[in-house]
Design a protein around this motif. Structure first.
Motif, PDB file in Angstrom:
ATOM      1  N   TYR A 161       0.828  -1.208   0.000  1.00  0.00           N
ATOM      2  CA  TYR A 161       0.000   0.000   0.000  1.00  0.00           C
ATOM      3  C   TYR A 161       0.863   1.258   0.000  1.00  0.00           C
ATOM      4  CZ  TYR A 161      -3.327   3.573   1.394  1.00  0.00           C
ATOM      5  OH  TYR A 161      -4.082   4.719   1.438  1.00  0.00           O
ATOM      6  N   THR A 162       1.902   1.280   0.825  1.00  0.00           N
ATOM      7  CA  THR A 162       2.755   2.460   0.912  1.00  0.00           C
ATOM      8  C   THR A 162       3.422   2.765  -0.419  1.00  0.00           C
ATOM      9  OG1 THR A 162       3.183   1.984   3.252  1.00  0.00           O
ATOM     10  CG2 THR A 162       4.703   3.486   2.146  1.00  0.00           C
ATOM     11  N   TYR A 163       3.770   1.728  -1.160  1.00  0.00           N
ATOM     12  CA  TYR A 163       4.474   1.910  -2.429  1.00  0.00           C
ATOM     13  C   TYR A 163       3.609   1.486  -3.615  1.00  0.00           C
ATOM     14  CZ  TYR A 163       8.456   2.667   0.578  1.00  0.00           C
ATOM     15  OH  TYR A 163       9.292   3.183   1.534  1.00  0.00           O
ATOM     16  N   ILE A 164       2.313   1.733  -3.504  1.00  0.00           N
ATOM     17  CA  ILE A 164       1.383   1.286  -4.538  1.00  0.00           C
ATOM     18  C   ILE A 164       1.687   1.923  -5.887  1.00  0.00           C
ATOM     19  CG2 ILE A 164      -0.319   3.075  -3.939  1.00  0.00           C
ATOM     20  CD1 ILE A 164      -2.507   1.036  -4.626  1.00  0.00           C
ATOM     21  N   GLY A 165       2.168   3.169  -5.884  1.00  0.00           N
ATOM     22  CA  GLY A 165       2.512   3.827  -7.136  1.00  0.00           C
ATOM     23  C   GLY A 165       3.650   3.133  -7.851  1.00  0.00           C
ATOM     24  N   ALA A 166       4.654   2.695  -7.104  1.00  0.00           N
ATOM     25  CA  ALA A 166       5.792   1.995  -7.708  1.00  0.00           C
ATOM     26  C   ALA A 166       5.425   0.571  -8.102  1.00  0.00           C
ATOM     27  CB  ALA A 166       6.965   1.986  -6.739  1.00  0.00           C
ATOM     28  N   VAL A 167       4.677  -0.117  -7.249  1.00  0.00           N
ATOM     29  CA  VAL A 167       4.318  -1.517  -7.519  1.00  0.00           C
ATOM     30  C   VAL A 167       3.487  -1.638  -8.794  1.00  0.00           C
ATOM     31  CG1 VAL A 167       2.992  -3.491  -6.678  1.00  0.00           C
ATOM     32  CG2 VAL A 167       4.484  -2.232  -5.113  1.00  0.00           C
ATOM     33  N   PHE A 168       2.496  -0.761  -8.949  1.00  0.00           N
ATOM     34  CA  PHE A 168       1.598  -0.833 -10.107  1.00  0.00           C
ATOM     35  C   PHE A 168       1.934   0.207 -11.164  1.00  0.00           C
ATOM     36  CE2 PHE A 168      -0.932  -2.860  -6.742  1.00  0.00           C
ATOM     37  CZ  PHE A 168      -1.292  -4.033  -7.387  1.00  0.00           C
ATOM     38  N   GLY A 169       3.150   0.723 -11.138  1.00  0.00           N
ATOM     39  CA  GLY A 169       3.578   1.691 -12.142  1.00  0.00           C
ATOM     40  C   GLY A 169       3.423   1.198 -13.573  1.00  0.00           C
ATOM     41  N   PRO A 170       3.845  -0.048 -13.881  1.00  0.00           N
ATOM     42  CA  PRO A 170       3.668  -0.540 -15.257  1.00  0.00           C
ATOM     43  C   PRO A 170       2.201  -0.611 -15.674  1.00  0.00           C
ATOM     44  CG  PRO A 170       5.275  -1.880 -14.085  1.00  0.00           C
ATOM     45  CD  PRO A 170       4.642  -0.983 -13.058  1.00  0.00           C
ATOM     46  N   ALA A 171       1.315  -1.004 -14.753  1.00  0.00           N
ATOM     47  CA  ALA A 171      -0.106  -1.125 -15.088  1.00  0.00           C
ATOM     48  C   ALA A 171      -0.760   0.235 -15.287  1.00  0.00           C
ATOM     49  CB  ALA A 171      -0.833  -1.899 -13.994  1.00  0.00           C
ATOM     50  N   THR A 172      -0.359   1.212 -14.508  1.00  0.00           N
ATOM     51  CA  THR A 172      -0.973   2.542 -14.621  1.00  0.00           C
ATOM     52  C   THR A 172      -0.303   3.394 -15.682  1.00  0.00           C
ATOM     53  OG1 THR A 172       0.487   3.485 -12.915  1.00  0.00           O
ATOM     54  CG2 THR A 172      -1.601   2.503 -12.173  1.00  0.00           C
ATOM     55  N   GLY A 173       0.875   2.998 -16.129  1.00  0.00           N
ATOM     56  CA  GLY A 173       1.591   3.802 -17.100  1.00  0.00           C
ATOM     57  C   GLY A 173       1.959   5.169 -16.573  1.00  0.00           C
ATOM     58  N   GLY A 174       2.086   5.287 -15.260  1.00  0.00           N
ATOM     59  CA  GLY A 174       2.417   6.568 -14.663  1.00  0.00           C
ATOM     60  C   GLY A 174       1.244   7.518 -14.554  1.00  0.00           C
ATOM     61  N   SER A 175       0.037   7.060 -14.876  1.00  0.00           N
ATOM     62  CA  SER A 175      -1.154   7.908 -14.827  1.00  0.00           C
ATOM     63  C   SER A 175      -1.639   8.075 -13.396  1.00  0.00           C
ATOM     64  CB  SER A 175      -2.278   7.304 -15.675  1.00  0.00           C
ATOM     65  OG  SER A 175      -3.507   7.957 -15.434  1.00  0.00           O
ATOM     66  N   GLY A 176      -1.711   9.322 -12.949  1.00  0.00           N
ATOM     67  CA  GLY A 176      -2.225   9.579 -11.610  1.00  0.00           C
ATOM     68  C   GLY A 176      -3.689   9.233 -11.479  1.00  0.00           C
ATOM     69  N   VAL A 177      -4.448   9.380 -12.567  1.00  0.00           N
ATOM     70  CA  VAL A 177      -5.875   9.054 -12.536  1.00  0.00           C
ATOM     71  C   VAL A 177      -6.074   7.559 -12.319  1.00  0.00           C
ATOM     72  CG1 VAL A 177      -8.011   9.024 -13.881  1.00  0.00           C
ATOM     73  CG2 VAL A 177      -6.500  11.011 -13.987  1.00  0.00           C
ATOM     74  N   ARG A 178      -5.319   6.755 -13.055  1.00  0.00           N
ATOM     75  CA  ARG A 178      -5.448   5.302 -12.878  1.00  0.00           C
ATOM     76  C   ARG A 178      -5.009   4.870 -11.478  1.00  0.00           C
ATOM     77  NH1 ARG A 178      -4.045   1.638 -18.141  1.00  0.00           N
ATOM     78  NH2 ARG A 178      -5.747   2.390 -19.456  1.00  0.00           N
ATOM     79  N   LEU A 179      -3.958   5.489 -10.979  1.00  0.00           N
ATOM     80  CA  LEU A 179      -3.514   5.164  -9.630  1.00  0.00           C
ATOM     81  C   LEU A 179      -4.579   5.540  -8.612  1.00  0.00           C
ATOM     82  CD1 LEU A 179      -1.327   4.181  -7.704  1.00  0.00           C
ATOM     83  CD2 LEU A 179      -0.352   6.487  -7.734  1.00  0.00           C
ATOM     84  N   ALA A 180      -5.231   6.699  -8.810  1.00  0.00           N
ATOM     85  CA  ALA A 180      -6.305   7.119  -7.912  1.00  0.00           C
ATOM     86  C   ALA A 180      -7.464   6.130  -7.933  1.00  0.00           C
ATOM     87  CB  ALA A 180      -6.794   8.511  -8.295  1.00  0.00           C
ATOM     88  N   VAL A 181      -7.750   5.584  -9.115  1.00  0.00           N
ATOM     89  CA  VAL A 181      -8.815   4.572  -9.228  1.00  0.00           C
ATOM     90  C   VAL A 181      -8.466   3.342  -8.393  1.00  0.00           C
ATOM     91  CG1 VAL A 181      -9.952   2.957 -10.802  1.00  0.00           C
ATOM     92  CG2 VAL A 181      -9.654   5.342 -11.468  1.00  0.00           C
ATOM     93  N   LEU A 182      -7.221   2.896  -8.484  1.00  0.00           N
ATOM     94  CA  LEU A 182      -6.796   1.731  -7.702  1.00  0.00           C
ATOM     95  C   LEU A 182      -6.895   2.014  -6.206  1.00  0.00           C
ATOM     96  CD1 LEU A 182      -3.655   0.447  -9.667  1.00  0.00           C
ATOM     97  CD2 LEU A 182      -6.001  -0.430  -9.750  1.00  0.00           C
ATOM     98  N   MET A 183      -6.466   3.185  -5.783  1.00  0.00           N
ATOM     99  CA  MET A 183      -6.507   3.532  -4.358  1.00  0.00           C
ATOM    100  C   MET A 183      -7.935   3.642  -3.859  1.00  0.00           C
ATOM    101  SD  MET A 183      -3.341   6.238  -4.078  1.00  0.00           S
ATOM    102  CE  MET A 183      -3.424   6.270  -2.279  1.00  0.00           C
ATOM    103  N   PHE A 184      -8.800   4.244  -4.681  1.00  0.00           N
ATOM    104  CA  PHE A 184     -10.200   4.371  -4.293  1.00  0.00           C
ATOM    105  C   PHE A 184     -10.849   2.994  -4.172  1.00  0.00           C
ATOM    106  CE2 PHE A 184     -14.701   4.758  -5.508  1.00  0.00           C
ATOM    107  CZ  PHE A 184     -15.143   5.612  -4.509  1.00  0.00           C
TER     108      PHE A 184
END
Length: 386
Positions: free
Chosen positions: A230-253
């Motif tokens: 959870y703490t490093y969710i941006g790094a862990v799922f970076g390939p899946a989100t393609g660096g998109s903050g919107v996609r990362l926000a969707v995963l966190m939500f």
């Protein structure tokens, strides 16, 4: 000696308002991570230095929660809740006004002291307001507020910060605290029957029970495993989100929503099947979800499914663990629940340290298996505590 219950029946909204208060104090902690870039740029510190505000908050909660719970154990529960919310409110107002980063840190230490006192007190109070066969659900209603902070409070606060600046976010958090304070004053009975013991030695006596120590150790290791990805969710799922903050926000939500549901269901299942069984099942589920995590980080659809699968188990541990402690030693419930909350905050801090070391050693893709190993150890400890 046990306090007497107020002659007025507790409002049916008393437990939900305690859950809202937990949502308010939880929002501050989780939203801080989303504000780090803004803190860095506006206060002239590096991202690494800005991250210490999260560490300061978590460690303050961990260290002060049991101390403050012990100091206020003989007080009326509503009085303690009002004090905790007030201290939290002052800390966040001071944060919003702080002109420098050191003062931000100091203000968040104050806010964390209030949060560290509120959460365990709210859980114990909710447990005392309902019949014994509904205590698991009452605790779940409170801790669900903490989980909901990750789903709604933190994303909303981060969005406010992006549009209007981090100080507006802190005013938003302070506003939540005001609503929580008014709810406690209006809906929580002045007198709540909670078990109490006299004297510090008697209050801490349950720590001599090996079962209690094993349950607390289970909390520490289990939630270190939970918060590693959870703490490093941006790094862990970076390939899946393609660096998109919107996609990362969707995963966190999604994680927050699923976690909220999982936590509440765990409370209901604890009432029916027992807390130990629920914790063991959740830990097995957690191990499996963490082992398959590396297979889901390249594709957004798979990442979404993984987040849902992992989220149920990750947050289904919170309520049963607190319920186990209260069951082991009801007369020392306030101290034990506060110790459990302190251990939880230590786990958050520890996950940040271990996660950083793990990424430096092997990259973010192996954080899942590392966390799975920790969850397996927690499962063995939880089994022994039975």
């Amino acid at each position: 000696m046990t306090s007497t219950v107020d002659t007025a029946a507790p409002s049916r909204w008393a437990v939900p308002v305690l859950g809202f208060g937990t949502f308010a104090v939880g929002t501050c902690e989780f939203v801080l991570a989303g504000l780090l870039p803004q803190l860095s740029s506006t206060l002239g510190v590096s991202i690494g230095a800005a991250g210490q505000v999260v560490t300061a908050f978590a460690l303050t909660c961990a260290l002060l929660a049991p101390v403050l719970a012990t100091a206020t154990a003989s007080w009326q529960r509503r009085r303690v809740l009002v004090l905790a919310t007030g201290v939290y409110l002052v800390g966040n107002v001071a944060t919003a006004l702080a002109p420098s980063f050191p003062l931000v840190i100091a203000a968040q230490v104050v806010a964390a002291a209030g949060a560290g006192l509120f959460v365990p007190t709210a859980a114990v109070t909710a447990s005392a307001l309902v019949p014994e066969d509904r205590r698991g659900r009452a605790i779940a209603a409170v801790t669900t507020g903490f989980t909901a902070a990750t789903a709604m409070g933190a994303p909303l606060g981060t969005a406010l910060g992006a549009f209007f600046g981090w100080r507006v976010t802190m005013w938003f958090v302070a506003g939540l605290a005001v609503l929580g304070l008014l709810g406690v004053l209006r809906l929580v009975p002045a007198e709540v029957a909670t078990p109490a013991v006299e004297g510090l030695r008697q209050r801490l006596a349950p720590l001599g029970d090996r079962r209690v120590l094993v349950v607390l150790a289970t909390t520490l290791i289990a939630f270190t495993a939970v918060y590693l990805p959870y703490t490093y969710i941006g790094a862990v799922f970076g390939p899946a989100t393609g660096g998109s903050g919107v996609r990362l926000a969707v995963l966190m939500f999604l994680l927050g929503v699923i976690g909220t549901v999982g936590n509440y269901l765990a409370g209901m299942l604890a009432d029916r099947f027992g807390s130990s069984r629920v914790v063991a099942s959740a830990l097995v589920w957690l191990v499996v979800s963490l082992l398959v995590l590396p297979l889901t980080t390249e594709n957004f659809g798979l990442a979404t499914a993984e987040i849902a699968f992992y989220g149920i188990a990750a947050f289904a541990i919170t309520t049963p663990q607190q319920h186990r402690l209260i069951t082991l030693s009801p007369e020392s419930a306030p101290v034990l629940v506060s110790l459990n909350a302190a251990i939880l905050y230590l786990a958050i801090a520890l996950s940040g340290i271990l996660g950083a070391a793990g990424i430096a050693w092997s990259g973010p893709q192996l954080l899942g298996p590392i966390a799975a190993a920790l969850a397996a150890v927690a499962l063995l400890l939880s089994t022994r505590s039975r």
